[in-house]
Design a protein around this motif. Structure first.
Motif, PDB file in Angstrom:
ATOM      1  N   ALA A  50       0.835  -1.197   0.000  1.00 57.25           N
ATOM      2  CA  ALA A  50       0.000   0.000   0.000  1.00 57.25           C
ATOM      3  C   ALA A  50       0.877   1.257   0.000  1.00 57.25           C
ATOM      4  N   GLU A  62       5.317   3.213  -3.891  1.00 61.29           N
ATOM      5  CA  GLU A  62       4.955   4.168  -4.929  1.00 61.29           C
ATOM      6  C   GLU A  62       5.281   3.568  -6.278  1.00 61.29           C
ATOM      7  N   THR A  67       4.430   2.928 -10.103  1.00 65.85           N
ATOM      8  CA  THR A  67       3.654   3.458 -11.209  1.00 65.85           C
ATOM      9  C   THR A  67       3.476   2.340 -12.226  1.00 65.85           C
ATOM     10  N   ASP A 103      -1.046  -2.470 -16.257  1.00 62.92           N
ATOM     11  CA  ASP A 103      -1.885  -1.932 -15.192  1.00 62.92           C
ATOM     12  C   ASP A 103      -3.083  -2.800 -14.859  1.00 62.92           C
ATOM     13  N   SER A 112      -4.721  -5.462  -4.902  1.00 66.69           N
ATOM     14  CA  SER A 112      -5.637  -4.337  -4.721  1.00 66.69           C
ATOM     15  C   SER A 112      -5.013  -3.257  -3.835  1.00 66.69           C
ATOM     16  N   GLN A 113      -3.921  -3.602  -3.162  1.00 70.04           N
ATOM     17  CA  GLN A 113      -3.212  -2.607  -2.348  1.00 70.04           C
ATOM     18  C   GLN A 113      -2.452  -1.605  -3.218  1.00 70.04           C
ATOM     19  N   ASP A 148      -1.931   1.100  -5.967  1.00 68.25           N
ATOM     20  CA  ASP A 148      -2.821   2.149  -6.452  1.00 68.25           C
ATOM     21  C   ASP A 148      -3.276   1.982  -7.892  1.00 68.25           C
ATOM     22  N   ASP A 149      -2.313   1.816  -8.767  1.00 67.46           N
ATOM     23  CA  ASP A 149      -2.644   1.897 -10.190  1.00 67.46           C
ATOM     24  C   ASP A 149      -2.883   0.551 -10.846  1.00 67.46           C
TER      25      ASP A 149
END
Lengths: 489, 507
Positions: free
Chosen positions: B380, B383, B385, B392, B416-417, B419-420
């Motif tokens: 979570a 970071e 990307t 994705d 699901s933790q 972000d993208d």
């Protein structure tokens, strides 16, 4: 580090899934852990709420004398409106404990989750559904595939079984239905399922063939059904069938008089609606399924639908690992206050895989492991117990008092289970909460005879609803705002 | 049937840090007899009523009578008696759903077991149609050890009824012992890839051996995982990397964080990128990754009834891993069929000393991190990307053997933790390939029919790449849809490990 959720539900049957959905609705993060796949696969797919509130009354009243209680009309008729009958139940019955609003709440969750797959939500009254055993079962919700077959509907009915399939003996089912006096003409025939001459195919294989309409099987099956009615007099019974001498066969001259056709519950797994519509078109009659004995495609469909509902609600599901152990921390106080805060708290739950233990640290736990048959309640020669948390299960000292001599009598074992309060909390022997964060739902709860009352699903829904909501409230009170959660950890 | 001594030490089953102390009636280890000599009586400590009720001591002088003599070898009677013929297993069998000639797991298990009690009964040929997906195990409401029964029936069928000079036998033997082929193939990877990819060779394979020409042979990597690991400096490098990571993470630098990696043959020879990802991810959490001597897990051998081959492989594996387990090192796997074999099939089928201990300390790699580290939290916080991942959205298929271990929801939950990144579960159907099963000409069509549902769902999914833990499911997914397939560990690597690859290459 353990896997953390607000609410952990142990057990993945109807009660466990209802509890999970109820808790998730209140905003809790929820996980369901189950030992094996959901037992809904063995269920008929019918959702009963209460058919016979006091099933043993007539029988008990008969003790004095003539012994004639079976089939002579002395057993009570099914109740028309189960909601009205709840007041007449014993005080420690789960319905009395959690209340009629809990039942309504549970049914609302069920109706939301199942949508167009189920019928019966338009009324509080029981529907009468003919089963594969030739009986008529009072039930509150039933699959859409069963709906055209209701016994209160007086359309002329042809039941169809498949050669080699011992689960559905259609002529026999029809004879049974005639004997119990259903208000419609009913006959039964046996046909060969196209492509399965010896009847050895698995029901999933038949459902798959119908789903994909492999080799035009839908039309071919319909043709065989139509051709099966050559001598309608035999099929629809004759005077010797019934004492009343109401020969009904003569009214049906041929397939053209048949208004609805009932088939074994193999009419598609993934596209049941399409399969029924296609068969109905080919037959020019309404088509329905007979609710089956296990294994059960209507049960499988229900399981899929509820699993999707869990996924949509963000509930995590872990299947295949039994819960075998747990850790407890002592409660706030021993004396004085006997409320839930005084009770110890379950901190960690361990699931097992051949000795490997996976720890879970939920804030609240729902026990929904089923009853004596499902393994949620177990027994040894001299004791009945609840294996996961060792919740007290009261039972007569002498094992010979666990059951009644009469096979269909009032058995003590049928009511074995844990005790809960109005919030679904599991109680200790003194009637205080056993743990501050443990609730229970479904078959593991005692105080009712699900088989005799026809109340298994309704109790699962009502207690699941309450247990899930209480667990969610317990979880949110143990971490006041969501932002504190990470800080606490 | 047994050629091993009978070491079945109780301590091995009941003892150990991780062994189950609850031992309720659900404890599978106590219930089922080993087919390899561990008799039901040995295991009665688990409280199985079917064993004669030794666990029960009711003060009323009740003494259970031992009705049946102690079994000398395969005693699956308790399992067979537990079957009350509800047929639920049959409704979860993916083969029965598409193959009208397959009588289903209930027949292959308890019914066949009873039938073959009389000496003149052969095992029915249809046992070869069982794909060993083991779904029936978790469907059974009565804990009947179905897959164990299937494995033993299949072994007996191959032993006693299969012509050892037939091409089919040798084809199966060849497929089951894929590791041996792979060792050869990896010696000249480019040549082998060129030869196996040759359509003429494929035709010969099909006509002569019954290995379908429809499928592309998996390519051998130009460098195996083990030679990469050795070149990189072996254990010493991993220990040092882990130490640096612990320092970085403000953990106890001298902590004993080690795992033993069971990579199996496929990750070693064909997908070293998965194995490398595991090493990088574990090292980044401060674990040294050890790679002891090992052979194939035995999964393809069980599925082909080559139980003796599997036993030999298991002996090597249990031998080398149990030493580390004794030393407090847990075992991790990247392939869910490998972990299934170590955790369930070994204890059910063999009584090699140390088996239970290895089983009780073996984990799926991602499961292990989840239990022992804050994997969810770190993901979570990562970071990542979509550029790092290059992807994705994933269409995720849970392998049957992951499902059987309760791991089917794990990957989607974890991803699901991020972000993208989206991972969509494509449903609980079986992929249909089941290891070597879908490679056989006679099963290819069944295999693809079973896979249909998954293919459909993958195509409907809003995804760019497929994902699964099982290498043969991956083959099937790719074969049926054209998707490229990744392993969850590769995503974890991209999300959590900074420049690991470059670091290795520099070293």
């Amino acid at each position: 580090m353990a896997i953390r959720d607000d609410v952990l539900v142990v057990g993945g049957g109807l009660a466990g899934m209802t509890a999970a959905l109820a808790a998730a609705r209140e905003g809790a993060s929820v996980r369901v852990v189950t030992d094996s796949e959901s037992t809904l696969q063995q269920a008929s797919g019918l959702v009963d709420v209460l058919g016979y509130p006091n099933p043993h009354d007539a029988r008990d009243g008969d003790r004095d004398g003539d012994g004639g209680d079976a089939g002579d009309g002395s057993s009570a008729p099914p109740v028309a409106n189960p909601f009205d009958a709840i007041d007449s139940l014993p005080e420690d019955h789960p319905y009395q404990l959690v209340g009629v609003d809990a039942l309504r709440g549970g049914l609302a969750i069920f109706d939301d989750a199942t949508g167009d797959l189920y019928r019966g939500g338009h009324t509080e009254r029981n529907a009468l559904v003919p089963t594969v055993g030739g009986t008529v079962k009072p039930t509150a919700r039933y699959p859409a595939s069963v709906a055209p077959g209701l016994a209160s509907d007086d359309r002329t009915t042809l039941l169809v079984g498949f050669d080699g399939d011992t689960d559905v003996d259609a002529p026999n089912v029809a004879a049974h239905l005639r004997a119990v006096g259903v208000p419609f003409d009913v006959g039964g025939v046996t046909v060969e399922f196209p492509g399965d001459p010896d009847g050895t195919d698995q029901q999933t294989r038949l459902a798959h063939a119908l789903d994909t309409d492999e080799d035009g099987v839908r039309r071919r099956l319909a043709e065989r059904v139509k051709r099966s009615l050559k001598r309608a007099d035999d099929v629809f019974g004759d005077a010797s069938d019934t004492d009343e001498g109401a020969a009904t066969g003569s009214a049906v001259a041929g397939f053209g008089d048949v208004e609805r056709v009932g088939l074994p519950a193999v009419l598609g797994r993934d596209r049941p609606r399409q399969v029924r519509d296609a068969l109905a078109e080919h037959l020019d009659a309404a088509v329905f399924e007979l609710p089956p004995a296990p294994p059960s495609l209507p049960g499988v469909r229900l399981r899929y639908r509820l699993r999707d509902a869990l996924r949509d609600a963000g509930v995590a599901v872990t299947t295949g690992n039994p819960v075998v152990d747990h850790d407890v921390e002592p409660g706030a106080g021993d004396g004085g206050d006997a409320g839930k805060n005084a009770a110890p708290r379950i901190t960690t739950i361990y699931a097992d895989r051949n000795g490997t233990r996976t720890p879970y640290e939920p804030e609240a736990v729902v026990l929904a492991t089923g009853g004596l048959v499902g393994g949620g309640i177990d027994s040894e020669r001299d004791a009945v117990y609840e294996p996961v948390f060792d919740c007290p299960v009261s039972h007569p000292e002498d094992r010979y008092d666990w059951s009644d001599a009469d096979a269909f009598g009032s058995h003590a074992f049928a009511r074995f289970g844990v005790r809960i309060d109005a919030d679904g909390r599991v109680l200790d022997a003194d009637g205080d909460p056993l743990y501050a964060n443990l609730t229970a739902a479904g078959g593991v709860v005692g105080g009712y005879d699900a088989a005799a009352e026809k109340s298994a699903s309704g109790v699962s829904l009502a207690t699941g609803y309450v247990a899930g909501r209480t667990a969610s409230a317990d979880a949110s009170s143990s971490h006041p705002t969501p932002t504190d959660v990470t800080a606490d950890r | 049937m047994t050629d091993e001594p009978q070491p079945h030490d109780d301590q091995d089953v009941q003892g150990g840090d991780h062994a189950c102390s609850g031992c309720g009636p659900t404890d599978a280890a106590g219930d089922t007899a080993k087919t390899d000599g561990g008799t039901a009586v040995d295991d009665a400590g688990g409280g199985a009523a079917t064993d004669g009720g030794t666990a029960v001591d009711s003060g009323d002088g009740f003494e259970p009578i031992q009705v049946f003599p102690e079994a000398e070898d395969a005693d699956l009677r308790p399992g067979s008696d537990d079957c009350y013929k509800c047929s639920t297993c049959d409704t979860t069998c993916p083969v029965a759903e598409v193959d009208e000639d397959f009588p289903g797991p209930k027949f292959q298990g308890p019914e066949q077991w009873r039938l073959k009690r009389s000496d003149d009964q052969d095992i029915d040929d249809s046992i070869s149609k069982c794909s060993n997906c083991m779904r029936c195990d978790s469907a059974c409401p009565s804990d009947v050890p179905l897959s164990q029964m299937h494995n033993t029936a299949r072994a007996q069928y191959v032993d006693e009824q299969m012509d050892k000079t037939s091409l089919k036998y040798w084809r199966n033997r060849l497929l089951a012992n894929y590791g041996t082929m792979a060792r050869l193939g990896s010696t000249f990877p480019r040549l082998t890839n060129a030869v196996m990819g040759n359509s003429l060779v494929q035709q010969v394979n099909e006509k002569l051996l019954g290995i379908t020409a429809e499928r592309e042979f998996p390519e051998f990597a130009t460098e195996t995982f083990r030679s990469w690991y050795a070149k990189r400096g072996g254990e010493a490098t991993s220990v040092e990397n882990a130490r640096r990571a612990r320092q970085r993470r403000d953990e106890d630098v001298d902590a004993d964080k080690r795992v033993a990696y069971f990579h199996g043959d496929y990750a070693n020879h064909n997908t070293p990128e998965v194995a490398k990802a595991l090493v990088h991810v574990f090292e980044s959490f401060g674990y040294a990754v050890l790679v002891p001597e090992q052979r194939c897990s035995g999964t393809p051998m069980f599925a082909n009834g080559m139980l003796e081959d599997a036993r030999r492989a298991a002996k090597v594996n249990v031998g080398s891993f149990s030493e580390l387990v004794e030393d407090g090192v847990d075992v991790v796997c990247s392939c869910t069929s490998c972990s299934m074999a170590l955790r369930q099939e070994y204890p059910e089928l063999f009584s090699i000393p140390g088996t239970a201990k290895v089983a009780a300390n073996t984990y799926d790699a991602v499961e292990y991190l989840r239990i022992n580290e804050d994997l969810d939290g770190e993901l979570a916080a990562a970071e990542t990307t979509t550029d790092d991942l290059g992807v994705d959205s994933f269409a995720y298929h849970a392998p049957c053997h992951a499902r059987n271990q309760g791991l089917d929801g794990q990957t989607v939950e974890l991803l699901s933790q991020l972000d993208d990144v989206d991972a969509e579960d494509v449903g609980d159907s079986c992929s249909g390939i089941s290891g070597t099963y879908g490679w056989k000409t006679e099963h290819y069509e069944t295999s693809m029919k079973i896979g249909d549902e998954m293919f459909e769902h993958m195509e409907d999914a809003d995804a760019t790449t497929g994902m699964t833990e099982c290498p043969t499911c991956a083959m099937q997914m790719e074969h049926g849809t054209g998707y490229e397939i990744e392993h969850p560990l590769q995503v974890l690597e991209a999300a959590l490990v900074d420049g690991a690859t470059t670091e290795d290459e520099a070293a």
